[in-house]
Scaffold this active site. Structure first.
Site, PDB file in Angstrom:
ATOM      1  N   SER A  94       1.268  -1.660   0.253  1.00  0.00           N
ATOM      2  CA  SER A  94      -0.105  -0.299  -0.142  1.00  0.00           C
ATOM      3  C   SER A  94       0.525   1.200  -0.301  1.00  0.00           C
ATOM      4  O   SER A  94      -0.174   2.121  -0.245  1.00  0.00           O
ATOM      5  CB  SER A  94      -0.984  -0.478   1.136  1.00  0.00           C
ATOM      6  OG  SER A  94      -2.204  -0.979   1.092  1.00  0.00           O
ATOM      7  N   LYS A  97       0.111   3.622  -2.222  1.00  0.00           N
ATOM      8  CA  LYS A  97      -0.004   4.966  -2.871  1.00  0.00           C
ATOM      9  C   LYS A  97       0.079   6.119  -2.379  1.00  0.00           C
ATOM     10  O   LYS A  97      -0.756   7.090  -2.164  1.00  0.00           O
ATOM     11  CB  LYS A  97      -1.667   4.732  -1.204  1.00  0.00           C
ATOM     12  CG  LYS A  97      -2.557   2.893  -1.703  1.00  0.00           C
ATOM     13  CD  LYS A  97      -3.150   2.809  -0.200  1.00  0.00           C
ATOM     14  CE  LYS A  97      -4.090   1.725  -0.442  1.00  0.00           C
ATOM     15  NZ  LYS A  97      -3.923   0.953   0.498  1.00  0.00           N
ATOM     16  N   SER A 149      -5.363   3.070   5.188  1.00  0.00           N
ATOM     17  CA  SER A 149      -5.116   2.613   3.930  1.00  0.00           C
ATOM     18  C   SER A 149      -6.661   1.740   2.788  1.00  0.00           C
ATOM     19  O   SER A 149      -6.656   0.536   2.881  1.00  0.00           O
ATOM     20  CB  SER A 149      -4.502   1.567   4.255  1.00  0.00           C
ATOM     21  OG  SER A 149      -3.577   0.988   3.086  1.00  0.00           O
TER      22      SER A 149
END
Length: 493
Positions: A94, A97, A149
């Site tokens: 993640s 991102k 997240s």
């Protein structure tokens, strides 16, 4: 042992010692022994806490961290202070991102624009909790993606910006290439595992360094807790606590908060392990730590936070950043030029915004004696007019102890025009012919055709007259020769 633990232990013992002074019902001998013990412990922790920070920092070796992929970078200069497996391919999970967030900010001028979530909401992994056709602002989606997240938020952002995740992935890869992320390939906006979705710790440090220059990005990733206003599907909105434990501790959890932390993003998948991209700032120096590939399981959740804090402490203790514009270095250089009425050209080196990072001892030496820095210029073009103002003509490398600290471009500070060419008459030109049809005469294009033809007629007439005179003389000579010959023959007879 962290300074925070030392501080708390010292405070507790001091409190206990004060309390012992007030206890009256405790047996005298035992009370005396207990007070002596507390006093000894208090003296120990006081002495330990007074040790220089450098002495504590020297006991930490970044190589002792077992994380397979680590990069510690100074944000302003991009200097790598420590690296282990930083250029090796890894799965970013993640932390992907970070790219999705900065692209959304750059491609959506109004973050308060309302976004409608698509029909296929991402349900895998960590989510914000969105539902189909839910309407909320782009700003809310960004906080939901970066704090908790939310994979669903990342997908909604990608579809809004580019129409589809695959199209957004192309945008991500274009941006990665422009930033020099040569070891990176993106497939998904949220970082859910795909074998073709990978990066390196160094590349993610480069990306984070770039993203932190954006104030909106910096604000989002440094937020500990955020409340999303009510949406079209949820009248209560969303309560978002940051998964980055350096910034936020959930009620009842053990605290790993780091007082200098400024961001950025966690990442977790079975294939990637525990990942963290973190930033911290102290005394004007900002560091970026990337740790990829810690093992999964409960034991792997916290080491990335404690290890990043150790890296930050080590970096802050041993390194410093310096704005080179404060050194008053030479920035204007003069060079000879040819082909112009000017004989010299001045070029300027712009040092604004240039920052170097090195050991504290070296930075202190540079501050103490800026004259020890020398400048070596190198031209990239021949200095022959014309030269435009603002044109890059070379580079200048600033050196210290025979090593280059940094280099910048040399830019011309004024235009250099070519010298005017003086007109000279052609030696083969006839003085009689002063203009030809189509030539420039007195600055007027085309000249006068009538003058040319008049001059040509005069010349031809002169040639005809000369030819007739010559022919007449020849004829008279022939006649004279014939008469002399006739008289001579007549006399002999």
């Amino acid at each position: 042992m962290s300074a925070f633990v030392l501080y708390k232990s010292h405070r507790f013992l001091l409190y206990l010692n004060i309390r012992l002074m007030t206890w009256r019902n405790y047996p005298g001998k035992d009370l005396l022994n207990l007070k002596r013990l507390v006093a000894c412990l208090l003296a120990f922790f006081t002495a330990f806490a007074l040790l220089p920070a450098a002495a504590l920092a020297d006991t930490f070796d970044p190589n002792s961290i077992s994380t397979p992929h680590i990069v510690l970078m100074e944000a302003s200069s991009g200097a790598v202070l420590f690296e282990k497996g930083g250029r090796e391919r890894a799965y970013p999970a993640s932390t992907t991102k970070i790219m999705t967030c900065i692209l959304a900010i750059e491609n959506c001028p109004d973050l308060d624009v309302m976004v409608t979530v698509g029909e296929n909401v991402e349900k895998r992994g960590s989510t914000m909790g969105l539902v189909r056709r839910e309407e909320l602002s782009m700003r809310s989606l960004l906080y939901g993606m970066m704090l908790v997240s939310g994979n669903d938020a990342a997908k909604a952002i990608a579809e809004y910006i580019s129409g589809s995740e695959s199209a957004f992935a192309e945008l991500m890869n274009q941006k990665a290439a422009s930033l020099g992320m040569t070891g990176t390939h993106f497939v998904k906006s949220n970082g859910l595992h795909n074998d073709d979705h990978y990066s390196t710790a160094y590349d993610m440090a480069l990306l984070t360094r770039y993203a932190l220059k954006n104030d909106e990005f910096r604000k989002i990733v440094s937020t500990s807790y955020y409340e999303v206003p009510p949406t079209s599907k949820d009248s209560d909105g969303y309560q978002l606590g940051n998964t980055n434990k350096l910034l936020y501790t959930k009620p009842g959890d053990e605290s790993f908060e780091y007082r200098y932390a400024t961001g950025v993003k966690t990442g977790d998948t079975d294939q990637a392990g525990r990942c963290l991209v973190a930033s911290a700032k102290k005394d004007g120096v900002e560091l970026i730590a990337v740790l990829f590939g810690d093992p999964q399981g409960n034991s792997g959740r916290t080491p990335r936070f404690t290890n990043s804090a150790k890296l930050f402490d080590w970096g802050f203790e041993n390194y410093a950043a310096l704005d080179v514009s404060t050194l008053a270095l030479e920035t204007d250089f003069t060079f000879p030029v040819t082909g112009s009425e000017l004989t010299e050209l001045t070029a300027h080196a712009d040092l604004s915004g240039v920052c170097i990072t090195d050991t504290k001892d070296k930075i202190a030496a540079l501050k103490a004696d800026p004259s020890s820095v020398s400048a070596q210029t190198a031209l990239t073009r021949k200095l022959e007019a014309p030269i435009a103002e603002g044109e890059v003509i070379g580079t200048v490398a600033y050196q210290y102890e025979s090593a280059t600290l940094f280099s910048v471009e040399l830019v011309a500070t004024q235009p250099v025009a070519a010298a005017p060419v003086e007109a000279t008459p052609s030696p083969s030109a006839s003085p009689l012919i002063t203009a030809m049809p189509g030539d420039d005469t007195n600055g007027e294009k085309g000249g006068s055709p009538l003058v040319f033809w008049l001059l040509l007629a005069v010349v031809l007439l002169i040639l005809v007259v000369v030819a007739k005179v010559i022919s007449s003389k020849r004829r008279r000579r022939r006649i004279a020769r014939k008469r002399r010959a006739y008289r001579s023959n007549y006399t002999r007879r």
